[in-house]
Design a protein around this motif. Structure first.
Motif, PDB file in Angstrom:
ATOM      1  N   GLU A  52      -1.342  12.761  11.423  1.00  0.00           N
ATOM      2  CA  GLU A  52      -2.570  12.683  12.218  1.00  0.00           C
ATOM      3  C   GLU A  52      -3.770  13.130  11.397  1.00  0.00           C
ATOM      4  OE1 GLU A  52      -3.249  13.126  16.366  1.00  0.00           O
ATOM      5  OE2 GLU A  52      -1.242  14.005  16.528  1.00  0.00           O
ATOM      6  N   TYR A  53      -4.876  12.446  11.635  1.00  0.00           N
ATOM      7  CA  TYR A  53      -6.085  12.662  10.839  1.00  0.00           C
ATOM      8  C   TYR A  53      -6.759  14.000  11.142  1.00  0.00           C
ATOM      9  CZ  TYR A  53     -11.032  11.803   9.665  1.00  0.00           C
ATOM     10  OH  TYR A  53     -12.301  11.893   9.209  1.00  0.00           O
TER      11      TYR A  53
ATOM     12  N   PRO B  14       0.810  -1.221   0.000  1.00  0.00           N
ATOM     13  CA  PRO B  14       0.000   0.000   0.000  1.00  0.00           C
ATOM     14  C   PRO B  14       0.844   1.272   0.000  1.00  0.00           C
ATOM     15  CG  PRO B  14      -0.008  -0.982   2.179  1.00  0.00           C
ATOM     16  CD  PRO B  14       0.729  -1.946   1.289  1.00  0.00           C
ATOM     17  N   LYS B  15       0.255   2.314  -0.593  1.00  0.00           N
ATOM     18  CA  LYS B  15       0.867   3.652  -0.571  1.00  0.00           C
ATOM     19  C   LYS B  15       0.622   4.311   0.777  1.00  0.00           C
ATOM     20  CE  LYS B  15       2.330   4.725  -4.803  1.00  0.00           C
ATOM     21  NZ  LYS B  15       1.513   4.946  -5.965  1.00  0.00           N
ATOM     22  N   LEU B  16      -0.489   3.912   1.415  1.00  0.00           N
ATOM     23  CA  LEU B  16      -0.902   4.547   2.663  1.00  0.00           C
ATOM     24  C   LEU B  16      -1.538   3.495   3.557  1.00  0.00           C
ATOM     25  CD1 LEU B  16      -1.777   7.143   4.335  1.00  0.00           C
ATOM     26  CD2 LEU B  16      -3.899   7.057   3.031  1.00  0.00           C
ATOM     27  N   LEU B  17      -1.248   3.591   4.856  1.00  0.00           N
ATOM     28  CA  LEU B  17      -1.930   2.718   5.814  1.00  0.00           C
ATOM     29  C   LEU B  17      -2.698   3.601   6.787  1.00  0.00           C
ATOM     30  CD1 LEU B  17      -0.575  -0.477   7.380  1.00  0.00           C
ATOM     31  CD2 LEU B  17      -1.761   1.137   8.827  1.00  0.00           C
ATOM     32  N   ILE B  18      -3.956   3.286   6.993  1.00  0.00           N
ATOM     33  CA  ILE B  18      -4.778   4.076   7.913  1.00  0.00           C
ATOM     34  C   ILE B  18      -5.063   3.231   9.148  1.00  0.00           C
ATOM     35  CG2 ILE B  18      -6.897   5.413   8.158  1.00  0.00           C
ATOM     36  CD1 ILE B  18      -7.145   5.438   5.114  1.00  0.00           C
ATOM     37  N   CYS B  19      -4.857   3.807  10.327  1.00  0.00           N
ATOM     38  CA  CYS B  19      -5.164   3.038  11.541  1.00  0.00           C
ATOM     39  C   CYS B  19      -5.618   3.985  12.650  1.00  0.00           C
ATOM     40  CB  CYS B  19      -3.952   2.237  12.011  1.00  0.00           C
ATOM     41  SG  CYS B  19      -2.669   3.238  12.755  1.00  0.00           S
ATOM     42  N   ALA B  20      -6.232   3.386  13.683  1.00  0.00           N
ATOM     43  CA  ALA B  20      -6.583   4.149  14.877  1.00  0.00           C
ATOM     44  C   ALA B  20      -5.460   3.986  15.890  1.00  0.00           C
ATOM     45  CB  ALA B  20      -7.889   3.644  15.454  1.00  0.00           C
ATOM     46  N   ASP B  21      -5.410   4.887  16.865  1.00  0.00           N
ATOM     47  CA  ASP B  21      -4.402   4.722  17.917  1.00  0.00           C
ATOM     48  C   ASP B  21      -4.677   3.452  18.714  1.00  0.00           C
ATOM     49  OD1 ASP B  21      -6.715   5.843  18.925  1.00  0.00           O
ATOM     50  OD2 ASP B  21      -5.724   6.974  20.502  1.00  0.00           O
ATOM     51  N   ALA B  22      -5.977   3.190  18.944  1.00  0.00           N
ATOM     52  CA  ALA B  22      -6.348   2.016  19.737  1.00  0.00           C
ATOM     53  C   ALA B  22      -7.812   1.703  19.526  1.00  0.00           C
ATOM     54  CB  ALA B  22      -6.087   2.277  21.226  1.00  0.00           C
ATOM     55  N   GLY B  23      -8.208   0.501  19.904  1.00  0.00           N
ATOM     56  CA  GLY B  23      -9.615   0.129  19.901  1.00  0.00           C
ATOM     57  C   GLY B  23     -10.035  -0.196  21.319  1.00  0.00           C
ATOM     58  N   MET B  24     -11.288  -0.561  21.469  1.00  0.00           N
ATOM     59  CA  MET B  24     -11.768  -0.967  22.796  1.00  0.00           C
ATOM     60  C   MET B  24     -12.635  -2.197  22.664  1.00  0.00           C
ATOM     61  SD  MET B  24     -12.783   2.436  24.859  1.00  0.00           S
ATOM     62  CE  MET B  24     -13.179   1.630  26.371  1.00  0.00           C
ATOM     63  N   ARG B  25     -12.500  -3.098  23.602  1.00  0.00           N
ATOM     64  CA  ARG B  25     -13.367  -4.278  23.612  1.00  0.00           C
ATOM     65  C   ARG B  25     -13.782  -4.519  25.050  1.00  0.00           C
ATOM     66  NH1 ARG B  25     -14.644  -8.657  20.245  1.00  0.00           N
ATOM     67  NH2 ARG B  25     -14.667 -10.628  21.350  1.00  0.00           N
ATOM     68  N   ALA B  26     -15.086  -4.517  25.258  1.00  0.00           N
ATOM     69  CA  ALA B  26     -15.660  -4.696  26.591  1.00  0.00           C
ATOM     70  C   ALA B  26     -14.962  -3.789  27.614  1.00  0.00           C
ATOM     71  CB  ALA B  26     -15.587  -6.154  27.017  1.00  0.00           C
TER      72      ALA B  26
ATOM     73  N   LEU C 273      -1.588   7.088   8.264  1.00  0.00           N
ATOM     74  CA  LEU C 273      -2.541   8.095   8.725  1.00  0.00           C
ATOM     75  C   LEU C 273      -3.194   7.575  10.003  1.00  0.00           C
ATOM     76  CD1 LEU C 273      -4.160  10.736   8.085  1.00  0.00           C
ATOM     77  CD2 LEU C 273      -5.761   9.296   6.832  1.00  0.00           C
ATOM     78  N   ILE C 274      -3.122   8.361  11.075  1.00  0.00           N
ATOM     79  CA  ILE C 274      -3.602   7.861  12.366  1.00  0.00           C
ATOM     80  C   ILE C 274      -4.820   8.638  12.847  1.00  0.00           C
ATOM     81  CG2 ILE C 274      -2.970   7.456  14.790  1.00  0.00           C
ATOM     82  CD1 ILE C 274      -0.018   7.548  13.415  1.00  0.00           C
ATOM     83  N   VAL C 275      -5.875   7.885  13.088  1.00  0.00           N
ATOM     84  CA  VAL C 275      -7.075   8.486  13.671  1.00  0.00           C
ATOM     85  C   VAL C 275      -6.892   8.405  15.184  1.00  0.00           C
ATOM     86  CG1 VAL C 275      -9.591   8.352  13.823  1.00  0.00           C
ATOM     87  CG2 VAL C 275      -8.435   7.658  11.702  1.00  0.00           C
ATOM     88  N   HIS C 276      -6.567   9.549  15.776  1.00  0.00           N
ATOM     89  CA  HIS C 276      -6.240   9.536  17.202  1.00  0.00           C
ATOM     90  C   HIS C 276      -7.515   9.733  18.012  1.00  0.00           C
ATOM     91  CE1 HIS C 276      -3.508  11.020  20.674  1.00  0.00           C
ATOM     92  NE2 HIS C 276      -3.958   9.793  20.828  1.00  0.00           N
ATOM     93  N   ARG C 277      -7.927   8.675  18.670  1.00  0.00           N
ATOM     94  CA  ARG C 277      -9.167   8.729  19.458  1.00  0.00           C
ATOM     95  C   ARG C 277      -8.886   9.138  20.895  1.00  0.00           C
ATOM     96  NH1 ARG C 277     -11.433   3.094  19.413  1.00  0.00           N
ATOM     97  NH2 ARG C 277     -13.328   4.144  20.050  1.00  0.00           N
ATOM     98  N   GLY C 278      -7.603   9.354  21.217  1.00  0.00           N
ATOM     99  CA  GLY C 278      -7.257   9.737  22.584  1.00  0.00           C
ATOM    100  C   GLY C 278      -7.255   8.558  23.537  1.00  0.00           C
ATOM    101  N   LEU C 279      -7.294   7.347  22.994  1.00  0.00           N
ATOM    102  CA  LEU C 279      -7.287   6.176  23.876  1.00  0.00           C
ATOM    103  C   LEU C 279      -5.869   5.831  24.293  1.00  0.00           C
ATOM    104  CD1 LEU C 279      -9.841   3.870  22.025  1.00  0.00           C
ATOM    105  CD2 LEU C 279     -10.172   5.082  24.171  1.00  0.00           C
TER     106      LEU C 279
END
Ligand code: PRX
Length: 546
Positions: free
Chosen positions: A128-129, A72-84, A109-115
């Motif tokens: 940063e997104y 890929p030319k670009l990778l998009i991810c979040a800083d973190a996810g949450m489960r339960a 590209l990072i979607v920073h959710r502040g987690l």
């Protein structure tokens, strides 16, 4: 970011935790939301870029394999996810995958959710997104018009080898098949709501969370989180609140709910709710009856694969609902000409006779057009098994006189854990990367909740006799598998043995191991190199895992 038509964009578990409304698409979630992933996929479709979404439960090694294949030319991810309620950092996994990959993307590209507060941005690579979004909000981005057979996305799935296959989908056929199936198979049209509980990183998520509903002007309800969190009524609460008409889930998810009182199924008022569709693994009779009786709504099985992208076997409630026959996902769907082939003779199996389910080419619209960058693997994986040119589903099947088809499990070394497809070779390779392991054999063994679970047999480089060190070693091996492939692949049981059953030509007899583990008839043992191996495996199974 200078992205253009045809560029590949990898998305790794992007989540968002706000409620957003985008035209006719309602995005909602409880603990972790997929809305950013959803929007990133649609953004790729708009500019003609090829996306490849990777399930967030995968480990860094799995992501690295996919990065190297897709480049890929670009990778998009979040800083973190949450489960339960638990934070699961993604950025360190993405960093580890980029370190391991040969073709790491130039931009992340990072979607920073502040987690995850410790973001550790990498200069010149990480972007940063939020500031980008603020800068470009409201910009009118023209639609890129594509030829109908150009690639729209790649979705990786497991096969016989340790290397995942990049299922490539086109643009036009894909849209036609999904739009047709929304009405005919799933009975959903403009203004109505569909709720698919799939992760966005699976085929069902792509087809029936993201593209299918939007193509017909329907609303897609997204929910990411556990069906029992905050309570086991959450799905039905959402169905009432959003007037869901059609719901799509998996037998495993229903088996999870089955542990709780049926009162949860009756707590909410569901006048708009017409159908519950289940797919991805065999639907057992008790589960089907439990949910059918509890909800008082029709439950409809359907069979398909990541490769096909939409149902192969279905009943068509949106056209003319044929009677449900328990245990069968139904009849050939529109556009599919199916044959069941006797694997020994290569000719059509009689009704009632077991064979391999095949699709007569050309494949209907919506099915894979090739394996990403590997046309020869596309042919050798699916089209070179029979004397006639046929697509091999790699599933055993039997048909009755009326054409209802029953699926009897995979013909290859793929196992199905809670509806997730895993290659036994991938698990073996991960286990063998533990320094003490000489050889590993992974099999799928029946499980009341998950359908199948991975079970591992391992030979070690050095013998270990202390019970405590045996346990410690199996724990380390299991951890290695989790680190490389993710928690979904964790072996449920691991047995340390001195030898694995093989043919005289050295081929591992996984089917024999499965028979022994499931107390079934081991069949013909004449090809076995060392009959003592069977004895040892039986004793190990009787003794219990190490
Ligand atoms: O073995 C079949 C099983 O799941 C495989 C495909 O899994 P995947 O690529 O993850 O796509 C799932 C899309 C729903 C098939 O080769 N399978 C799928 N649906 C059923 C099923 N087995 C029995 N009954 C089904 N309804």
């Amino acid at each position: 970011m200078g992205l253009r038509k045809g560029d590949v964009i990898g998305a790794y578990s992007i989540s968002h935790d706000v409620k957003e409304e985008y035209n006719n698409m309602a995005v909602f979630g409880w603990t972790v939301l997929m809305s950013a992933a959803f929007i990133a996929m649609l953004a790729c479709a708009r500019i003609g870029a090829v996306h490849s979404v990777v399930f967030g439960g995968f480990a860094a090694h799995n992501l690295a394999l996919r990065i190297d294949d897709a480049q890929p030319k670009l990778l998009i991810c979040a800083d973190a996810g949450m489960r339960a309620g638990k934070v699961l950092p993604y950025k360190p996994l993405v960093d580890a995958a980029c370190d391991e990959a040969r073709y790491a993307p130039p931009k992340v590209l990072i979607v920073h959710r502040g987690l995850d507060q410790e973001l550790n941005l990498k200069p010149n690579r990480d972007v940063e997104y939020a500031p980008l979004r603020a800068r470009h909000q409201g910009a009118e981005v023209p639609v890129a018009w594509l030829e109908s057979n150009e690639p729209s996305y790649i979705l990786y799935t497991s096969g016989t080898t340790g290397k995942p296959k990049g299922v490539q989908r086109d643009v036009g056929g894909h849209a036609v098949a999904l739009a047709l199936s929304m009405r005919t198979v799933f009975d959903v049209g403009p203004g109505q709501t569909m709720f698919s509980t799939s992760d966005v990183g699976w085929a069902v998520g792509h087809s029936y969370n993201v593209y299918g509903p939007l193509l017909v002007g329907a609303t897609s309800l997204l929910y990411e989180g556990l069906p029992i969190h905050p309570d086991p009524g959450i799905w039905w609460q959402l169905c009432e609140q959003y007037q869901v008409r059609t719901m799509f889930s998996s037998p495993t998810a229903i088996r999870v709910l089955k542990k709780y009182a049926t009162a949860w199924l009756k707590k909410y008022d569901l006048p708009a709710f017409r159908w519950l569709f289940l797919a991805g693994e065999p639907l057992d009779e008790p589960t089907s009856h439990w949910i059918n009786d509890g909800l008082g709504k029709p439950v409809i099985d359907n069979y398909w694969q990541t490769e096909t992208g939409w149902p192969v076997l279905a009943l068509l409630p949106g056209m003319d609902l044929k009677p449900v026959k328990f245990g069968s996902p139904g009849l050939p769907n529109l556009g599919y000409k199916l044959r069941v082939i006797n694997d020994a003779s290569g000719i059509d199996a009689e009704p009632g006779e077991k064979g391999i389910l095949t699709i007569v080419p050309p494949l209907p619209p919506g099915c894979l057009t090739t394996i990403w960058h590997d046309d020869s693997r596309f042919l050798s994986s699916y089209f070179e098994h029979f004397k006639d040119l046929l697509y091999n589903t790699l599933d055993w099947a039997v048909r009755d006189e009326e054409g209802y088809t029953f699926i009897l499990g995979r013909t290859d070394d793929v196992i199905n854990v809670a509806g997730h497809r895993l290659g036994t070779r991938e698990i073996e390779e991960a286990a063998a990367s533990h320094s003490g392991v000489a050889e590993a054999a992974a099999i799928g063994v029946q499980d009341a909740l998950k359908g199948q679970v991975p079970v591992l047999f391992v030979t070690l480089k050095q013998s270990l006799d202390e019970a405590s060190s045996r346990h410690e070693t199996t724990q380390q091996i299991q951890q290695k598998v989790v680190e490389m492939l993710g928690a979904i692949a964790r072996p449920a049981r691991t047995y340390l043995v001195h030898s694995l059953p093989k043919t005289r030509s050295g081929k591992l007899l996984r089917r024999l191991l499965t028979a022994l583990a499931e107390n079934a008839d081991p069949g013909d043992l004449s090809t076995l190199d060392d009959p003592a191996a069977v004895d040892e495996i039986s004793k190990a199974l009787a003794r219990g895992p190490d």
